[in-house]
Design a protein around this motif. Structure first.
Motif, PDB file in Angstrom:
ATOM      1  N   UNK A  30      -3.709   4.053  -0.393  1.00  0.00           N
ATOM      2  CA  UNK A  30      -2.547   4.569   0.301  1.00  0.00           C
ATOM      3  C   UNK A  30      -2.838   5.587   1.383  1.00  0.00           C
ATOM      4  N   UNK A  31      -1.764   5.995   2.061  1.00  0.00           N
ATOM      5  CA  UNK A  31      -1.850   6.941   3.169  1.00  0.00           C
ATOM      6  C   UNK A  31      -0.742   7.979   3.048  1.00  0.00           C
ATOM      7  N   UNK A  74      -5.597   8.441   1.480  1.00  0.00           N
ATOM      8  CA  UNK A  74      -5.744   9.063   0.169  1.00  0.00           C
ATOM      9  C   UNK A  74      -7.191   8.957  -0.292  1.00  0.00           C
ATOM     10  N   UNK A  75      -7.826   7.820   0.000  1.00  0.00           N
ATOM     11  CA  UNK A  75      -9.241   7.604  -0.315  1.00  0.00           C
ATOM     12  C   UNK A  75      -9.867   6.884   0.875  1.00  0.00           C
ATOM     13  N   UNK A  90       0.852  -1.187   0.000  1.00  0.00           N
ATOM     14  CA  UNK A  90       0.000   0.000   0.000  1.00  0.00           C
ATOM     15  C   UNK A  90       0.891   1.242   0.000  1.00  0.00           C
ATOM     16  N   UNK A  91       0.681   2.171  -0.935  1.00  0.00           N
ATOM     17  CA  UNK A  91       1.542   3.356  -1.012  1.00  0.00           C
ATOM     18  C   UNK A  91       1.521   4.183   0.275  1.00  0.00           C
ATOM     19  N   UNK A  92       2.677   4.688   0.643  1.00  0.00           N
ATOM     20  CA  UNK A  92       2.811   5.539   1.822  1.00  0.00           C
ATOM     21  C   UNK A  92       3.718   6.714   1.479  1.00  0.00           C
ATOM     22  N   UNK A  93       3.205   7.924   1.627  1.00  0.00           N
ATOM     23  CA  UNK A  93       4.001   9.135   1.461  1.00  0.00           C
ATOM     24  C   UNK A  93       4.285   9.711   2.840  1.00  0.00           C
ATOM     25  N   UNK A  94       5.550   9.903   3.146  1.00  0.00           N
ATOM     26  CA  UNK A  94       5.954  10.474   4.432  1.00  0.00           C
ATOM     27  C   UNK A  94       6.417  11.913   4.241  1.00  0.00           C
ATOM     28  N   UNK A 112       8.674   8.525  -0.654  1.00  0.00           N
ATOM     29  CA  UNK A 112       7.655   7.670  -1.238  1.00  0.00           C
ATOM     30  C   UNK A 112       8.052   6.225  -0.947  1.00  0.00           C
ATOM     31  N   UNK A 113       7.172   5.489  -0.282  1.00  0.00           N
ATOM     32  CA  UNK A 113       7.482   4.120   0.075  1.00  0.00           C
ATOM     33  C   UNK A 113       6.198   3.313   0.115  1.00  0.00           C
ATOM     34  N   UNK A 114       6.234   2.164   0.771  1.00  0.00           N
ATOM     35  CA  UNK A 114       5.031   1.369   0.978  1.00  0.00           C
ATOM     36  C   UNK A 114       4.844   1.155   2.477  1.00  0.00           C
TER      37      UNK A 114
END
Length: 313
Positions: free
Chosen positions: A265-266, A257-258, A93-97, A170-172
């Motif tokens: 993702x988050x 994100x949704x 699942x995409x994760x933006x920090x 940008x990670x998971x």
């Protein structure tokens, strides 16, 4: 459903870790996933009143307190690359920090030029450089993920803070390994410089870990590819490192994100209040011993082919 259950022996493991005892594996079984989170709640308390809920906004005044320093754990490798996207094709699942480094000893002013380094496991609990270390429970071999990721470098990287002290990755979303809760390791460096694609020189000001609310982890670990790792997952309250301090202990503020689809993702945010004059050894000033997995534990010697450039003094 992932077949996870709550590990009821973690409280004893935490006590052993604090007193220097050996953490024993055990109690791993495939049971109902929801049981892993039954009767447990997200720790929402933070210093300076910052919210730690998954839907909250900014971490607010959390920078007024120095971040809790903890162990770097058993999976650190020197020479991570300076890059924003650290996934290398790893699925999850995409994760933006978005992390903000401030000087907590000088009115929370931004620490421009600070290098933030992060590293974490993949969706099944494996770390680059240590891909044969058993994550506990039942998981496919790391080699079965189908990615083209470099086994020595995936899910590791540096970013250099801008004038506002901000870095982005940008990670998971990380998976988990026994007996730890879901987490990301980090270090804050100052005084060095980017060289040959990595960060060299200077000193480490802070060694910490980032944590995730249990309700978000519950959603994520029910999804593929996470669901293929079954066993006994540790919630925040039973983790040997997280001390319940909310944002000052590394608990991320997360925003979906949704909202109706966690697989989209988050976005995670946190302010890192550090002392630029301090130096961290990585031995940890709180929590437990780092959470070595039940078998296949790393010995501290980087594997063949792993990056070797020094990133700290």
């Amino acid at each position: 459903m992932t077949g996870l259950r709550k590990d009821t022996s973690i409280t004893r493991r935490r006590a052993l870790a604090v007193t220097g005892g050996t953490v024993a594996a055990g109690g791993l079984a495939a049971a109902g996933y929801q049981a892993a989170f039954a009767d447990t709640g997200t720790t929402a308390a933070t210093t300076a009143g910052a919210s730690a809920s998954a839907s909250a906004g900014s971490t607010g005044g959390a920078c007024m307190t120095l971040m809790t320093s903890v162990t770097q754990g058993p999976y650190y490798l020197d020479g991570a690359l300076v890059r924003k996207d650290i996934t290398e094709g790893k699925s999850g699942v995409p994760l933006t920090l978005r992390l903000t480094v401030v000087d907590a000893t000088d009115g929370c002013t931004p620490v421009a030029g600070a290098a933030v380094e992060i590293w974490h496991c993949d969706a099944w609990g494996y770390y680059s450089g240590y891909t044969t270390a058993n994550p506990g429970g039942s998981a496919p071999a790391e080699s079965e993920d189908g990615s083209t990721a470099n086994d020595a470098t995936y899910l590791r990287g540096y970013q250099i803070a801008n004038a506002n002290g901000v870095v982005k990755f940008e990670t998971v979303f990380p998976g988990w390994y026994t007996p730890r809760t879901c987490h990301i390791h980090l270090k804050v460096h100052t005084g060095g410089q980017k060289e040959d694609g990595t960060y060299e020189g200077g000193k480490v000001n802070h060694t910490g870990q980032l944590f995730f609310p249990d309700d978000v982890a519950e959603e994520i670990f029910a999804l593929e590819p996470y669901a293929r790792h079954t066993g006994s997952y540790t919630v925040l309250a039973d983790d040997m490192v997280y001390d319940g301090g909310g944002a000052s202990s590394g608990l991320l503020t997360l925003k979906a994100v949704h909202k109706a689809d966690p697989s989209k993702g988050y976005k995670g945010t946190l302010t890192l209040g550090v002392d630029p004059d301090a130096e961290s050894t990585g031995a940890g000033g709180g929590g437990g011993g780092g959470g070595t997995p039940p078998s296949g534990a790393p010995t501290g010697t980087p594997p063949s082919g792993a990056p070797t450039a020094s990133a700290s003094t």
